[in-house]
Design a protein around this motif. Sequence first.
Motif, PDB file in Angstrom:
ATOM      1  N   UNK A  19      34.952  26.791  34.924  1.00  0.00           N
ATOM      2  CA  UNK A  19      35.195  26.218  33.585  1.00  0.00           C
ATOM      3  C   UNK A  19      36.915  26.644  33.901  1.00  0.00           C
ATOM      4  N   UNK A  20      37.933  25.663  33.439  1.00  0.00           N
ATOM      5  CA  UNK A  20      39.352  26.144  33.259  1.00  0.00           C
ATOM      6  C   UNK A  20      39.445  25.289  32.231  1.00  0.00           C
ATOM      7  N   UNK A  21      40.520  24.781  31.357  1.00  0.00           N
ATOM      8  CA  UNK A  21      40.892  24.791  30.103  1.00  0.00           C
ATOM      9  C   UNK A  21      42.357  24.630  30.053  1.00  0.00           C
ATOM     10  N   UNK A  22      42.094  23.564  29.315  1.00  0.00           N
ATOM     11  CA  UNK A  22      43.264  22.314  29.247  1.00  0.00           C
ATOM     12  C   UNK A  22      44.616  22.861  27.858  1.00  0.00           C
ATOM     13  N   UNK A  23      45.503  23.150  27.682  1.00  0.00           N
ATOM     14  CA  UNK A  23      46.568  23.415  26.482  1.00  0.00           C
ATOM     15  C   UNK A  23      46.166  23.034  25.565  1.00  0.00           C
ATOM     16  N   UNK A  24      45.606  22.434  25.206  1.00  0.00           N
ATOM     17  CA  UNK A  24      44.367  22.151  24.190  1.00  0.00           C
ATOM     18  C   UNK A  24      42.937  23.018  23.575  1.00  0.00           C
ATOM     19  N   UNK A  25      42.392  23.528  25.185  1.00  0.00           N
ATOM     20  CA  UNK A  25      41.225  24.266  24.970  1.00  0.00           C
ATOM     21  C   UNK A  25      39.998  23.493  25.095  1.00  0.00           C
ATOM     22  N   UNK A  26      40.387  22.617  25.806  1.00  0.00           N
ATOM     23  CA  UNK A  26      39.345  21.548  25.700  1.00  0.00           C
ATOM     24  C   UNK A  26      39.103  21.794  27.547  1.00  0.00           C
ATOM     25  N   UNK A  27      37.877  21.930  27.236  1.00  0.00           N
ATOM     26  CA  UNK A  27      37.203  22.800  29.081  1.00  0.00           C
ATOM     27  C   UNK A  27      37.480  21.780  29.616  1.00  0.00           C
ATOM     28  N   UNK A  28      37.010  21.855  31.276  1.00  0.00           N
ATOM     29  CA  UNK A  28      36.802  21.129  32.467  1.00  0.00           C
ATOM     30  C   UNK A  28      36.142  21.683  33.233  1.00  0.00           C
ATOM     31  N   UNK A  29      34.798  21.104  33.563  1.00  0.00           N
ATOM     32  CA  UNK A  29      34.551  21.837  34.282  1.00  0.00           C
ATOM     33  C   UNK A  29      34.278  20.876  35.804  1.00  0.00           C
ATOM     34  N   UNK A  30      34.090  21.896  37.126  1.00  0.00           N
ATOM     35  CA  UNK A  30      34.590  21.500  38.579  1.00  0.00           C
ATOM     36  C   UNK A  30      33.777  22.464  39.137  1.00  0.00           C
ATOM     37  N   UNK A  31      32.216  21.704  40.558  1.00  0.00           N
ATOM     38  CA  UNK A  31      31.727  22.205  41.136  1.00  0.00           C
ATOM     39  C   UNK A  31      32.012  22.699  42.105  1.00  0.00           C
ATOM     40  N   UNK A  32      32.679  24.217  42.228  1.00  0.00           N
ATOM     41  CA  UNK A  32      33.084  24.512  43.345  1.00  0.00           C
ATOM     42  C   UNK A  32      32.129  25.513  44.110  1.00  0.00           C
ATOM     43  N   UNK A  33      32.496  25.458  45.827  1.00  0.00           N
ATOM     44  CA  UNK A  33      31.791  27.123  46.334  1.00  0.00           C
ATOM     45  C   UNK A  33      32.688  28.166  46.246  1.00  0.00           C
ATOM     46  N   UNK A  34      32.651  28.813  46.786  1.00  0.00           N
ATOM     47  CA  UNK A  34      32.705  30.768  45.786  1.00  0.00           C
ATOM     48  C   UNK A  34      32.428  31.121  47.077  1.00  0.00           C
ATOM     49  N   UNK A  35      33.263  32.822  47.526  1.00  0.00           N
ATOM     50  CA  UNK A  35      32.154  33.625  48.267  1.00  0.00           C
ATOM     51  C   UNK A  35      32.098  35.152  47.738  1.00  0.00           C
ATOM     52  N   UNK A  36      31.965  36.321  47.426  1.00  0.00           N
ATOM     53  CA  UNK A  36      32.182  37.374  47.125  1.00  0.00           C
ATOM     54  C   UNK A  36      32.860  37.919  48.258  1.00  0.00           C
ATOM     55  N   UNK A  37      33.582  39.160  47.948  1.00  0.00           N
ATOM     56  CA  UNK A  37      34.852  39.770  48.839  1.00  0.00           C
ATOM     57  C   UNK A  37      34.878  41.021  48.156  1.00  0.00           C
ATOM     58  N   UNK A  38      34.190  41.859  48.401  1.00  0.00           N
ATOM     59  CA  UNK A  38      34.653  43.042  46.912  1.00  0.00           C
ATOM     60  C   UNK A  38      34.112  42.686  45.706  1.00  0.00           C
ATOM     61  N   UNK A  39      34.810  43.198  44.584  1.00  0.00           N
ATOM     62  CA  UNK A  39      34.402  42.820  43.410  1.00  0.00           C
ATOM     63  C   UNK A  39      35.025  41.877  43.070  1.00  0.00           C
ATOM     64  N   UNK A  40      36.043  40.129  44.112  1.00  0.00           N
ATOM     65  CA  UNK A  40      36.103  39.594  43.185  1.00  0.00           C
ATOM     66  C   UNK A  40      35.868  37.998  44.156  1.00  0.00           C
ATOM     67  N   UNK A  41      35.310  37.009  43.197  1.00  0.00           N
ATOM     68  CA  UNK A  41      34.938  36.212  43.768  1.00  0.00           C
ATOM     69  C   UNK A  41      36.403  35.258  44.342  1.00  0.00           C
ATOM     70  N   UNK A  42      36.317  34.345  45.480  1.00  0.00           N
ATOM     71  CA  UNK A  42      37.852  33.275  46.194  1.00  0.00           C
ATOM     72  C   UNK A  42      37.260  32.188  45.991  1.00  0.00           C
ATOM     73  N   UNK A  43      37.793  31.112  45.561  1.00  0.00           N
ATOM     74  CA  UNK A  43      36.931  29.635  45.917  1.00  0.00           C
ATOM     75  C   UNK A  43      38.129  28.832  46.487  1.00  0.00           C
TER      76      UNK A  43
END
Length: 132
Positions: A19-43
């Motif tokens: 979920x990312x946020x528009x300037x108005x604060x409205x949420x926009x959800x997108x399903x994504x692939x992601x993977x862990x490397x160390x303590x960070x995730x990447x997409x």
Amino acid sequence: MTDAAMLRTLDGERYVSLVTFRKTGREVATPVWWALDGDRFYAFSEADAGKMKRLRNSPRVKLAGCNVRGKVHGAWHAGRALEVTDPAVVARAYAALRAKYGWQMRLTDFASRLAGRIGNRAVIEIEVEGPE
């Protein structure tokens, strides 16, 4: 749950609803692939996708495990995300994604090369801050 256990649990999710946020604060959800490397995730995403534009305006995100269509089935977590451009970090991110998604990621890369879109990708680094 410890931070390490939480990261492993989240990494076990095939898709995450980012979920990312528009300037108005409205949420926009997108399903994504992601993977862990160390303590960070990447997409990854198209560099000119709406979610990238929203991330450039605000690094605040929230995420939860979901299916390919974005139906959430896990707990929400707060996080921060940013576009990474360091070639070493980008290479590690793609290595983690290829390790997790195997032939599907390689096929996606191949199709992107054929379509001439591989150079228009952006890598997203996500730091999970904890349950929302």
